[in-house]
Design an enzyme around this catalytic site. Structure first.
Site, short mmCIF file in Angstrom:
data_model
loop_
_atom_site.label_atom_id
_atom_site.label_comp_id
_atom_site.label_asym_id
_atom_site.label_seq_id
_atom_site.Cartn_x
_atom_site.Cartn_y
_atom_site.Cartn_z
N GLU A 290 2.95 -7.62 2.35
CA GLU A 290 2.67 -9.04 2.58
C GLU A 290 3.93 -9.89 2.52
O GLU A 290 3.99 -10.97 3.09
CB GLU A 290 1.65 -9.53 1.55
CG GLU A 290 0.84 -10.72 2.01
CD GLU A 290 -0.37 -10.96 1.14
OE1 GLU A 290 -1.49 -10.91 1.68
OE2 GLU A 290 -0.21 -11.20 -0.07
N HIS A 311 -1.37 17.89 -2.43
CA HIS A 311 -2.40 18.70 -1.78
C HIS A 311 -3.08 17.97 -0.63
O HIS A 311 -4.06 18.48 -0.09
CB HIS A 311 -3.44 19.14 -2.81
CG HIS A 311 -2.88 19.96 -3.92
ND1 HIS A 311 -2.69 21.32 -3.83
CD2 HIS A 311 -2.40 19.61 -5.14
CE1 HIS A 311 -2.15 21.78 -4.94
NE2 HIS A 311 -1.96 20.76 -5.76
N LYS A 425 -8.19 -15.96 7.04
CA LYS A 425 -9.08 -16.63 6.10
C LYS A 425 -9.80 -17.79 6.77
O LYS A 425 -11.00 -18.00 6.56
CB LYS A 425 -8.28 -17.14 4.90
CG LYS A 425 -7.76 -16.06 3.96
CD LYS A 425 -6.98 -16.68 2.82
CE LYS A 425 -6.44 -15.63 1.86
NZ LYS A 425 -5.65 -16.25 0.77
#
Length: 435
Positions: A290, A311, A425
């Site tokens: 960000e 893994h 937003k």
């Protein structure tokens, strides 16, 4: 911090060339001067936090109030309003697989994502009368957090606990400002709920060492003053006027930018070998992404946890595209944990395990991963922590905040804004209202 295994002279053509790295370090001197100046004039309060102690008593008092008579403390917030506190809370075992649910004392819950089924089930099972709710939003206008707060207030009311609302709730948000609405502050104040002030000059993703991160840590009894003292050690070389090469945060930023610009290393992998650093790797992802992902610049952060991700991701890391810089964080795990009984080790077909501890294997794996990456031409830097405690984590957090700020200056972007996020937003609220 060691960066030798990320340099061209050690690993070949995928490493940072000496002249390019030197040039980035030279250019970063301006960033160091800027940071030192902002510390002196107080224009960047983040830099004053390591030495600040005047707010500790209020944070501890709020934590004591939240835990008195409580079985559960719920943190509502998203992004930086949650990740910092969650990162610190892991020091006390919170959120550590297996261990977290066995912790004694108050149960801490970070409800940082918004999911209708999760929240419905959560309220149905939570003992509301013995729970406390902390709602955190810097601006007071974060849609997800406001909905969480409204839903929690209604759940308490429906449970016949409305008269105790001011006792059960607490908030953190920036102070009221003329001409700027703060929905969270208005909502909580209307119900007589107390709030701590969120410093308006400290952005959410940089707020881990403010009351935003320290309150959850204090709820679990962690030493929050030690966290800030640790942060001071990471800032000290800059304030002392050290050269860029002598400042670890500067060396890290110069390395990342050099590899991105000259070796096309567009992904930054942070792999920590400790369960208590898992949330830290997630905190780093938000901070780096960000802060730097602007104007077509920046690199993509990726969190990994050792040894489990050996893994799942290590095959790609070593044998996949050469587009990554790796940071491997190890701890002094050797000799710690359960030891392997010789007879059982032999029965399992691993007689060499006899007498070795779990920590011995973790230490060997962390070292082996870094060395294997380097031997295969993958640039890797290593950070070793002698212990994972409040001071060490405070130093690590401040190191990466400084590294991010320096990298931003080298890239020519503002690390403190987030224009693309704000656009999303606005659109989300528009669609919610049916527009």
């Amino acid at each position: 911090m060691h960066i030798v295994q990320a340099r061209e002279e050690r690993i070949g053509k995928h490493g940072a060339a000496a002249d390019a790295l030197h040039d980035a370090l030279r250019r970063s001197a301006d960033a160091l001067a800027w940071i030192k100046a902002r510390h002196a004039d107080g224009a960047l309060p983040l830099l004053l936090l390591p030495d600040r102690r005047d707010d500790i008593a209020d944070i501890v008092s709020a934590a004591r109030r939240l835990t008195t008579g409580a079985t559960d403390v719920v943190i509502f917030g998203t992004g930086g309003s949650s990740l910092g506190g969650h990162t610190l809370a892991q020091l006390a075992g919170h959120g550590v697989p297996g261990l977290g649910v066995l912790r004694p004392g108050v149960r801490l819950h970070f409800i940082d994502n918004l999911d209708p089924d999760t929240l419905t089930a959560f309220f149905a099972r939570l003992p509301l009368s013995s729970s406390r709710f902390v709602v955190i939003s810097k601006s007071g206008g974060t849609g997800e957090t406001l909905m969480q707060a409204i839903a929690a207030l209604d759940a308490v009311k429906q449970a016949g606990l409305a008269a105790r609302t001011s006792e059960l709730f607490f908030g953190i948000s920036e102070p009221a400002q003329a001409g700027k609405r703060n929905g969270l502050r208005e909502l909580l104040s209307a119900h007589g709920v107390a709030l701590l002030d969120h410093d308006p000059k400290v952005g959410g993703r940089f707020s881990v060492l403010t009351n935003v991160g320290l309150l959850p840590a204090a709820v679990l009894g962690l030493d929050i003053a030690a966290m800030r003292a640790g942060a001071a050690t990471a800032l000290a070389p800059i304030l002392a006027g050290k050269s860029p090469a002598e400042v670890p945060a500067c060396a890290g930023a110069a390395l990342a930018v050099t590899l991105a610009q000259t070796r096309e290393k567009s992904i930054s992998v942070l792999m920590a070998y400790a369960d208590r650093l898992e949330r830290f790797t997630r905190w780093y992802v938000q901070l780096w992404a960000e802060s730097l992902g602007k104007q077509g610049k920046g690199t993509t952060p990726l969190a990994a946890l050792g040894p489990v991700d050996q893994h799942s991701q290590l095959q790609l890391f070593i044998d996949g595209p050469r587009d990554k810089l790796f940071t491997v964080i190890t701890t002094a795990a050797g000799g710690r944990g359960p030891r392997m009984q010789a007879e059982l080790a032999a029965l399992a077909g691993e007689p060499g395990f006899a007498g070795k501890s779990i920590g011995d294997l973790i230490a060997a794996q962390g070292r082996a991963t870094a060395e294997t990456l380097a031997k295969n031409g993958c640039p890797v830097r290593t950070i070793h922590l002698q212990q994972v405690d409040e001071a060490a984590l405070g130093a690590l957090l401040m190191h990466f905040m400084l590294e991010t700020i320096i990298a931003a200056q080298l890239l020519g972007v503002d690390p403190f804004d987030q224009p693309a996020v704000e656009e999303g937003k606005v659109l989300a609220k528009k669609y919610l209202q049916g527009d």
